[in-house]
Scaffold this motif. Structure first.
Motif, PDB file in Angstrom:
ATOM      1  N   ILE A  57       0.833  -1.207   0.000  1.00  0.00           N
ATOM      2  CA  ILE A  57       0.000   0.000   0.000  1.00  0.00           C
ATOM      3  C   ILE A  57       0.868   1.258   0.000  1.00  0.00           C
ATOM      4  O   ILE A  57       0.561   2.242  -0.686  1.00  0.00           O
ATOM      5  N   HIS A  58       1.973   1.225   0.738  1.00  0.00           N
ATOM      6  CA  HIS A  58       2.869   2.382   0.761  1.00  0.00           C
ATOM      7  C   HIS A  58       3.444   2.659  -0.624  1.00  0.00           C
ATOM      8  O   HIS A  58       3.492   3.816  -1.064  1.00  0.00           O
ATOM      9  N   ALA A  59       3.862   1.616  -1.324  1.00  0.00           N
ATOM     10  CA  ALA A  59       4.392   1.792  -2.680  1.00  0.00           C
ATOM     11  C   ALA A  59       3.332   2.391  -3.598  1.00  0.00           C
ATOM     12  O   ALA A  59       3.627   3.266  -4.423  1.00  0.00           O
ATOM     13  N   GLU A 123      13.539  -2.822   1.265  1.00  0.00           N
ATOM     14  CA  GLU A 123      14.009  -1.454   1.040  1.00  0.00           C
ATOM     15  C   GLU A 123      12.862  -0.452   0.967  1.00  0.00           C
ATOM     16  O   GLU A 123      13.082   0.739   0.772  1.00  0.00           O
ATOM     17  N   THR A 124      11.640  -0.934   1.115  1.00  0.00           N
ATOM     18  CA  THR A 124      10.462  -0.066   1.142  1.00  0.00           C
ATOM     19  C   THR A 124      10.193   0.292   2.594  1.00  0.00           C
ATOM     20  O   THR A 124       9.705  -0.534   3.370  1.00  0.00           O
ATOM     21  N   LEU A 125      10.543   1.522   2.969  1.00  0.00           N
ATOM     22  CA  LEU A 125      10.582   1.905   4.387  1.00  0.00           C
ATOM     23  C   LEU A 125       9.715   3.143   4.631  1.00  0.00           C
ATOM     24  O   LEU A 125      10.194   4.283   4.542  1.00  0.00           O
ATOM     25  N   ILE A 142      10.676   5.463  -3.366  1.00  0.00           N
ATOM     26  CA  ILE A 142      10.673   6.765  -4.046  1.00  0.00           C
ATOM     27  C   ILE A 142      11.518   6.698  -5.311  1.00  0.00           C
ATOM     28  O   ILE A 142      11.101   7.143  -6.394  1.00  0.00           O
ATOM     29  N   GLU A 143      12.695   6.136  -5.198  1.00  0.00           N
ATOM     30  CA  GLU A 143      13.604   6.062  -6.342  1.00  0.00           C
ATOM     31  C   GLU A 143      13.095   5.110  -7.415  1.00  0.00           C
ATOM     32  O   GLU A 143      13.012   5.464  -8.604  1.00  0.00           O
ATOM     33  N   ILE A 212      18.033  12.270 -13.590  1.00  0.00           N
ATOM     34  CA  ILE A 212      16.778  12.989 -13.387  1.00  0.00           C
ATOM     35  C   ILE A 212      16.186  12.654 -12.012  1.00  0.00           C
ATOM     36  O   ILE A 212      15.537  13.493 -11.380  1.00  0.00           O
ATOM     37  N   TYR A 213      16.442  11.444 -11.532  1.00  0.00           N
ATOM     38  CA  TYR A 213      15.992  11.095 -10.180  1.00  0.00           C
ATOM     39  C   TYR A 213      16.659  11.988  -9.141  1.00  0.00           C
ATOM     40  O   TYR A 213      15.996  12.586  -8.282  1.00  0.00           O
TER      41      TYR A 213
END
Length: 229
Positions: A57-59, A123-125, A142-143, A212-213
């Motif tokens: 859900i966060h992603a 890595e999804t924190l 985010i990345e 660009i990131y």
């Protein structure tokens, strides 16, 4: 289980952040690998059974931030959103790198049939930086989510501006920032370079995606946290 078909939705439907099960219409041949998903406009967030619900859900929420920054329930750039939809773009989440590698080995060329970007639950924190400026850890969602939006969406819709080949406005700016045009990572960057990404596995197009990131997230204050000090 929720029923889900193309006839019930399209790329402009406002996300409801509902996790759907065993209805992988975007990546049908990878249905057994990624049985769960959340649809965010034209981008699907697909996950294995091992990915915790809160991270999936966060992603999806991060994807909505990028595609609908004013959160009015509509994609900010419909053309970009359509491009993601057309290319069957998806974030594929595994618990960790090992799980995704095993799936890639198992399904082989099927991964190449779609526009995919990997993301690990490890890595999804949600409590990492930049959401929490005091955190020493970084939320990589985010990345990775921004990568697919720029490389599949913006680079293809606006190739003269955001294209990842030599000669676009983006790569011209990157070449200037790197101190020259380098197809591969140089052994040593010129002394005046201020963008010196040094991953030797990252080719020129990859370097543009990373450039660009870093530029965009810096402008958005997304690199201002403890880890980056």
């Amino acid at each position: 289980l929720s029923a889900f078909t193309y006839g019930q939705t399209d790329q402009n439907t406002t996300p409801n952040f509902e996790i759907r099960y065993n209805t992988n219409v975007r990546l049908p041949k990878l249905k057994s690998a990624f049985p769960r998903h959340v649809k965010v406009f034209g981008l699907f967030i697909q996950a294995t059974k091992q990915v915790p619900d809160n991270k999936l859900i966060h992603a999806a929420d991060i994807a909505a931030d990028f595609l609908d920054n004013d959160r009015d329930g509509k994609p900010d750039n419909p053309t970009i959103n359509d491009e993601l939809w057309k290319n069957r773009s998806a974030i594929v989440m595994g618990y960790n790198e090992l799980e995704l590698e095993k799936l890639h080995d198992q399904f082989g060329e099927l991964f190449d049939n779609y526009a995919l970007q990997g993301l690990f639950a490890t890595e999804t924190l949600p409590s990492g930086g930049p959401h929490n400026p005091a955190s020493p850890k970084f939320d990589a969602s985010i990345e990775e989510i921004l990568h697919i939006i720029t490389s599949i969406g913006y680079a293809r819709v606006y190739p003269e501006v955001f294209g990842e080949k030599k000669g676009s406005e983006l790569t011209n700016a990157m070449d200037k920032a790197r101190g020259g045009h380098f197809r591969t990572v140089p052994g040593k960057y010129p002394s005046g370079a201020w963008y010196s990404y040094d991953d030797k596995t990252c080719d020129y197009e990859c370097q543009a995606t990373e450039y660009i990131y870093w530029a965009l997230t810096s402008l958005m204050n997304g690199q201002n946290f403890k880890m980056r000090e």
